[in-house]
Write a protein that holds these residues in place. Structure first.
Motif, mmCIF file in Angstrom:
data_model
loop_
_atom_site.group_PDB
_atom_site.id
_atom_site.type_symbol
_atom_site.label_atom_id
_atom_site.label_comp_id
_atom_site.label_asym_id
_atom_site.label_seq_id
_atom_site.Cartn_x
_atom_site.Cartn_y
_atom_site.Cartn_z
ATOM 1 N N MET A 1 0.855 -1.168 0.000
ATOM 2 C CA MET A 1 0.000 0.000 0.000
ATOM 3 C C MET A 1 0.896 1.224 0.000
ATOM 4 O O MET A 1 1.886 1.268 0.718
ATOM 5 N N ALA A 2 0.520 2.196 -0.811
ATOM 6 C CA ALA A 2 1.251 3.452 -0.875
ATOM 7 C C ALA A 2 0.247 4.598 -0.920
ATOM 8 O O ALA A 2 -0.797 4.488 -1.564
ATOM 9 N N THR A 3 0.548 5.672 -0.220
ATOM 10 C CA THR A 3 -0.327 6.835 -0.227
ATOM 11 C C THR A 3 0.486 8.082 -0.548
ATOM 12 O O THR A 3 1.675 8.159 -0.250
ATOM 13 N N ASP A 4 -0.160 9.028 -1.168
ATOM 14 C CA ASP A 4 0.429 10.345 -1.362
ATOM 15 C C ASP A 4 -0.691 11.362 -1.244
ATOM 16 O O ASP A 4 -1.793 11.020 -0.810
ATOM 17 N N ALA A 5 -0.459 12.587 -1.634
ATOM 18 C CA ALA A 5 -1.447 13.650 -1.453
ATOM 19 C C ALA A 5 -2.714 13.448 -2.272
ATOM 20 O O ALA A 5 -3.767 13.990 -1.929
ATOM 21 N N THR A 6 -2.649 12.650 -3.335
ATOM 22 C CA THR A 6 -3.818 12.514 -4.204
ATOM 23 C C THR A 6 -4.391 11.111 -4.305
ATOM 24 O O THR A 6 -5.550 10.953 -4.684
ATOM 25 N N THR A 7 -3.582 10.074 -3.996
ATOM 26 C CA THR A 7 -4.059 8.706 -4.213
ATOM 27 C C THR A 7 -3.673 7.748 -3.093
ATOM 28 O O THR A 7 -2.724 7.968 -2.350
ATOM 29 N N VAL A 8 -4.424 6.667 -3.031
ATOM 30 C CA VAL A 8 -4.106 5.494 -2.218
ATOM 31 C C VAL A 8 -3.983 4.351 -3.224
ATOM 32 O O VAL A 8 -4.937 4.044 -3.942
ATOM 33 N N THR A 9 -2.799 3.749 -3.306
ATOM 34 C CA THR A 9 -2.556 2.672 -4.262
ATOM 35 C C THR A 9 -2.315 1.384 -3.507
ATOM 36 O O THR A 9 -1.487 1.342 -2.598
ATOM 37 N N VAL A 10 -3.054 0.349 -3.870
ATOM 38 C CA VAL A 10 -2.894 -0.962 -3.249
ATOM 39 C C VAL A 10 -2.475 -1.934 -4.339
ATOM 40 O O VAL A 10 -3.152 -2.045 -5.373
ATOM 41 N N THR A 11 -1.358 -2.632 -4.118
ATOM 42 C CA THR A 11 -0.869 -3.617 -5.082
ATOM 43 C C THR A 11 -0.913 -4.992 -4.441
ATOM 44 O O THR A 11 -0.390 -5.187 -3.348
ATOM 45 N N ALA A 96 -4.947 -6.196 4.629
ATOM 46 C CA ALA A 96 -5.464 -6.644 3.335
ATOM 47 C C ALA A 96 -5.872 -8.105 3.440
ATOM 48 O O ALA A 96 -5.265 -8.876 4.192
ATOM 49 N N THR A 97 -6.883 -8.462 2.673
ATOM 50 C CA THR A 97 -7.401 -9.832 2.698
ATOM 51 C C THR A 97 -7.706 -10.288 1.271
ATOM 52 O O THR A 97 -8.169 -9.503 0.453
ATOM 53 N N LEU A 98 -7.457 -11.560 1.022
ATOM 54 C CA LEU A 98 -7.892 -12.206 -0.210
ATOM 55 C C LEU A 98 -8.906 -13.255 0.193
ATOM 56 O O LEU A 98 -8.626 -14.109 1.044
ATOM 57 N N ALA A 99 -10.100 -13.180 -0.380
ATOM 58 C CA ALA A 99 -11.158 -14.143 -0.075
ATOM 59 C C ALA A 99 -11.604 -14.827 -1.363
ATOM 60 O O ALA A 99 -11.764 -14.176 -2.395
ATOM 61 N N VAL A 100 -11.775 -16.134 -1.293
ATOM 62 C CA VAL A 100 -12.268 -16.918 -2.421
ATOM 63 C C VAL A 100 -13.497 -17.683 -1.936
ATOM 64 O O VAL A 100 -13.445 -18.340 -0.892
ATOM 65 N N ALA A 101 -14.583 -17.541 -2.675
ATOM 66 C CA ALA A 101 -15.846 -18.200 -2.335
ATOM 67 C C ALA A 101 -16.263 -17.893 -0.894
ATOM 68 O O ALA A 101 -16.763 -18.755 -0.180
ATOM 69 N N GLY A 102 -16.025 -16.640 -0.458
ATOM 70 C CA GLY A 102 -16.449 -16.202 0.861
ATOM 71 C C GLY A 102 -15.536 -16.572 2.007
ATOM 72 O O GLY A 102 -15.786 -16.192 3.146
ATOM 73 N N ALA A 103 -14.450 -17.300 1.751
ATOM 74 C CA ALA A 103 -13.520 -17.699 2.814
ATOM 75 C C ALA A 103 -12.211 -16.938 2.656
ATOM 76 O O ALA A 103 -11.628 -16.902 1.568
ATOM 77 N N ASP A 104 -11.751 -16.310 3.752
ATOM 78 C CA ASP A 104 -10.455 -15.633 3.726
ATOM 79 C C ASP A 104 -9.359 -16.669 3.571
ATOM 80 O O ASP A 104 -9.278 -17.620 4.365
ATOM 81 N N ILE A 105 -8.516 -16.504 2.541
ATOM 82 C CA ILE A 105 -7.445 -17.469 2.338
ATOM 83 C C ILE A 105 -6.063 -16.863 2.545
ATOM 84 O O ILE A 105 -5.087 -17.599 2.656
ATOM 85 N N ASP A 106 -5.976 -15.522 2.611
ATOM 86 C CA ASP A 106 -4.696 -14.885 2.885
ATOM 87 C C ASP A 106 -4.965 -13.521 3.485
ATOM 88 O O ASP A 106 -5.989 -12.893 3.205
ATOM 89 N N ARG A 107 -4.026 -13.080 4.326
ATOM 90 C CA ARG A 107 -4.150 -11.782 5.001
ATOM 91 C C ARG A 107 -2.780 -11.152 5.085
ATOM 92 O O ARG A 107 -1.782 -11.842 5.306
ATOM 93 N N CYS A 108 -2.730 -9.842 4.918
ATOM 94 C CA CYS A 108 -1.474 -9.107 4.984
ATOM 95 C C CYS A 108 -1.674 -7.911 5.901
ATOM 96 O O CYS A 108 -2.677 -7.215 5.811
ATOM 97 N N THR A 109 -0.692 -7.682 6.779
ATOM 98 C CA THR A 109 -0.681 -6.500 7.623
ATOM 99 C C THR A 109 0.629 -5.760 7.392
ATOM 100 O O THR A 109 1.604 -6.354 6.959
ATOM 101 N N PRO A 110 0.652 -4.446 7.661
ATOM 102 C CA PRO A 110 1.901 -3.717 7.438
ATOM 103 C C PRO A 110 3.006 -4.261 8.349
ATOM 104 O O PRO A 110 2.734 -4.735 9.443
ATOM 105 N N ASP A 111 4.231 -4.176 7.858
ATOM 106 C CA ASP A 111 5.378 -4.663 8.642
ATOM 107 C C ASP A 111 5.639 -3.805 9.849
ATOM 108 O O ASP A 111 5.365 -2.704 9.945
#
Length: 111
Positions: A1-11, A96-111
C-alpha cells in the motif's frame, strides 16, 4: 500500500491462478488509529464480472469516479482518491485480505 497527497494505491501479488467461477475479493480494511470509521476498499470478481468499490463509510456517500484497477495474471493494482482515507487522520491502520468463495485465504498486515 502506498499513499500520497492525491491517491491510495494498493498492489496485490500472488502465485497460482484466479478461479474463473465463483467469487474472488481483494480488499483492504482501514480505520482510524482508535479503530473507528472503518471502511473497505476492494476489487471483486464474481462469475467473471469485476467491480471496484469503497464501502463502510459512517456518513455520506462516496462517488468512486476516478478509481482504477489494472489486473494481470499475478498482480492487481487498485488506485483510489486520497479523500477515501482523509477522515481517518494520522496513524490510521489497515490490513489486506484475499477471499475466495467467501472464505479468507490470505491476510497481509503492514510490517
Amino acid at each position: 500500500m502506498a499513499t500520497d497527497a492525491t491517491t491510495v494505491t494498493v498492489t496485490y501479488q500472488w502465485s497460482g491462478r484466479v478461479p474463473q467461477t465463483g467469487a474472488v475479493l481483494w480488499s483492504v480494511t482501514a480505520s482510524a488509529a482508535d479503530g473507528s470509521r472503518p471502511r473497505q476498499l476492494g476489487f471483486k470478481v464474481i462469475e467473471g464480472q469485476s467491480s471496484l468499490f469503497v464501502s463502510g463509510f459512517s456518513a455520506g456517500q462516496y462517488d468512486d469516479f476516478f478509481s482504477t484497477a489494472e489486473m494481470g495474471p499475478h498482480r492487481l493494482v487498485t488506485v483510489f482518491p486520497a479523500s477515501t482515507m482523509a477522515d481517518l487522520g494520522a496513524g490510521w491502520r489497515w490490513h489486506a485480505t484475499l477471499a475466495v468463495a467467501g472464505a479468507d485465504i490470505d491476510r497481509c498486515t503492514p510490517d
